[in-house]
Write a protein that holds these residues in place. Structure first.
Motif, short mmCIF file in Angstrom:
data_model
loop_
_atom_site.label_atom_id
_atom_site.label_comp_id
_atom_site.label_asym_id
_atom_site.label_seq_id
_atom_site.Cartn_x
_atom_site.Cartn_y
_atom_site.Cartn_z
N PRO A 13 0.82 -1.22 0.00
CA PRO A 13 0.00 0.00 0.00
C PRO A 13 0.86 1.27 0.00
CG PRO A 13 0.05 -0.95 2.19
CD PRO A 13 0.81 -1.89 1.29
N THR A 14 0.22 2.40 -0.25
CA THR A 14 0.90 3.70 -0.35
C THR A 14 1.78 4.00 0.85
OG1 THR A 14 -1.01 4.50 -1.56
CG2 THR A 14 0.52 6.15 -0.78
N LYS A 15 1.26 3.77 2.06
CA LYS A 15 2.00 4.15 3.26
C LYS A 15 3.30 3.36 3.44
CE LYS A 15 -0.75 1.13 6.20
NZ LYS A 15 -1.62 1.01 7.32
N THR A 109 3.01 9.79 -7.46
CA THR A 109 1.66 9.51 -7.94
C THR A 109 1.24 8.04 -7.74
OG1 THR A 109 2.44 9.04 -10.18
CG2 THR A 109 1.84 11.32 -9.68
N GLU A 111 -0.13 4.82 -6.02
CA GLU A 111 -1.05 4.51 -4.92
C GLU A 111 -0.79 3.14 -4.31
OE1 GLU A 111 -4.83 5.14 -6.80
OE2 GLU A 111 -4.71 7.31 -6.48
N ARG A 112 -0.32 2.21 -5.12
CA ARG A 112 0.07 0.90 -4.59
C ARG A 112 0.94 0.18 -5.62
NH1 ARG A 112 -5.13 -0.46 -6.26
NH2 ARG A 112 -5.24 -2.45 -7.35
N HIS A 131 0.24 1.07 -9.59
CA HIS A 131 -1.09 1.64 -9.76
C HIS A 131 -1.00 3.11 -9.36
CE1 HIS A 131 -3.20 -2.24 -10.30
NE2 HIS A 131 -2.14 -2.68 -9.64
N CYS A 132 -1.13 3.99 -10.34
CA CYS A 132 -0.94 5.42 -10.11
C CYS A 132 -2.28 6.16 -10.09
CB CYS A 132 -0.06 6.01 -11.21
SG CYS A 132 1.56 5.22 -11.30
N GLN A 133 -2.21 7.44 -9.75
CA GLN A 133 -3.40 8.28 -9.74
C GLN A 133 -3.97 8.37 -11.15
OE1 GLN A 133 -1.81 11.91 -8.14
NE2 GLN A 133 -1.80 11.15 -6.05
#
Length: 171
Positions: A13-15, A109, A111-112, A131-133
């Motif tokens: 995940p992003t974090k 950008t 996201e995961r 997987h980007c914005q």
């Protein structure tokens, strides 16, 4: 065309992305080649420098990932696939480190990140799917090689204590 079978799928995940990317940057300072070992409990990434004086291991447990799935030999219907490993449980492969650091350099950008290890009868691949914005999907596929993993053997009782003697100016 030979059909690929996915043997491992992991989603970060992003974090957690920044920490994952920094791992590759750190490893690139020591060596050019890295090894991956996918176990039921964790993903281990290792690097050994050319002089064989530095050995570095990073361990990412299942909790680090959003999704962590190993497809077992029994789940694979095709008999054309190479055996997963000598012990039948862990995936072990190596790759050149520099391309990974290049694609993980800018994650603003993203996201995961999906990691997918696949193979067919001829070769194995590691896919980084970002997987980007705005629904943008960036896919990077790397050919990887199955390998045995180096392990550091150190026994404090038999090998004794460590001592470093360094001049203050050098330190």
């Amino acid at each position: 065309l030979h059909q690929f079978e996915d043997l491992f799928v992991g989603t970060i995940p992003t974090k957690q992305l920044k920490q994952f990317a920094l791992t590759f940057q750190c490893m690139s300072k020591f060596g050019n080649e890295m090894t991956f070992e996918v176990t039921p409990n964790c993903l281990l990434m290792r690097v050994l420098n050319d002089a064989k004086t530095v050995f570095l291991t990073f361990r990412f447990g299942v909790a680090f990932f959003e999704k962590y799935q190993i497809i077992n030999e029994n789940d694979i219907n095709s008999s054309n696939i190479n055996p997963i490993s000598t012990d039948g449980r862990n995936l072990k492969f190596k790759a050149i480190l520099k391309p990974f650091t290049a694609i993980l350099r800018s994650l603003r950008t993203v996201e995961r990140l999906e990691l997918i290890f696949s193979e067919n009868t001829q070769y194995s691949t590691l896919t980084f799917r970002l997987h980007c914005q705005r629904g943008i999907l960036k896919t990077h596929i790397f050919q990887v090689e199955r390998t045995d993993i180096y392990h550091v053997v150190f026994d404090r009782r038999n090998d004794g204590p460590n001592k470093f003697l360094i001049k203050p100016k050098t330190l």
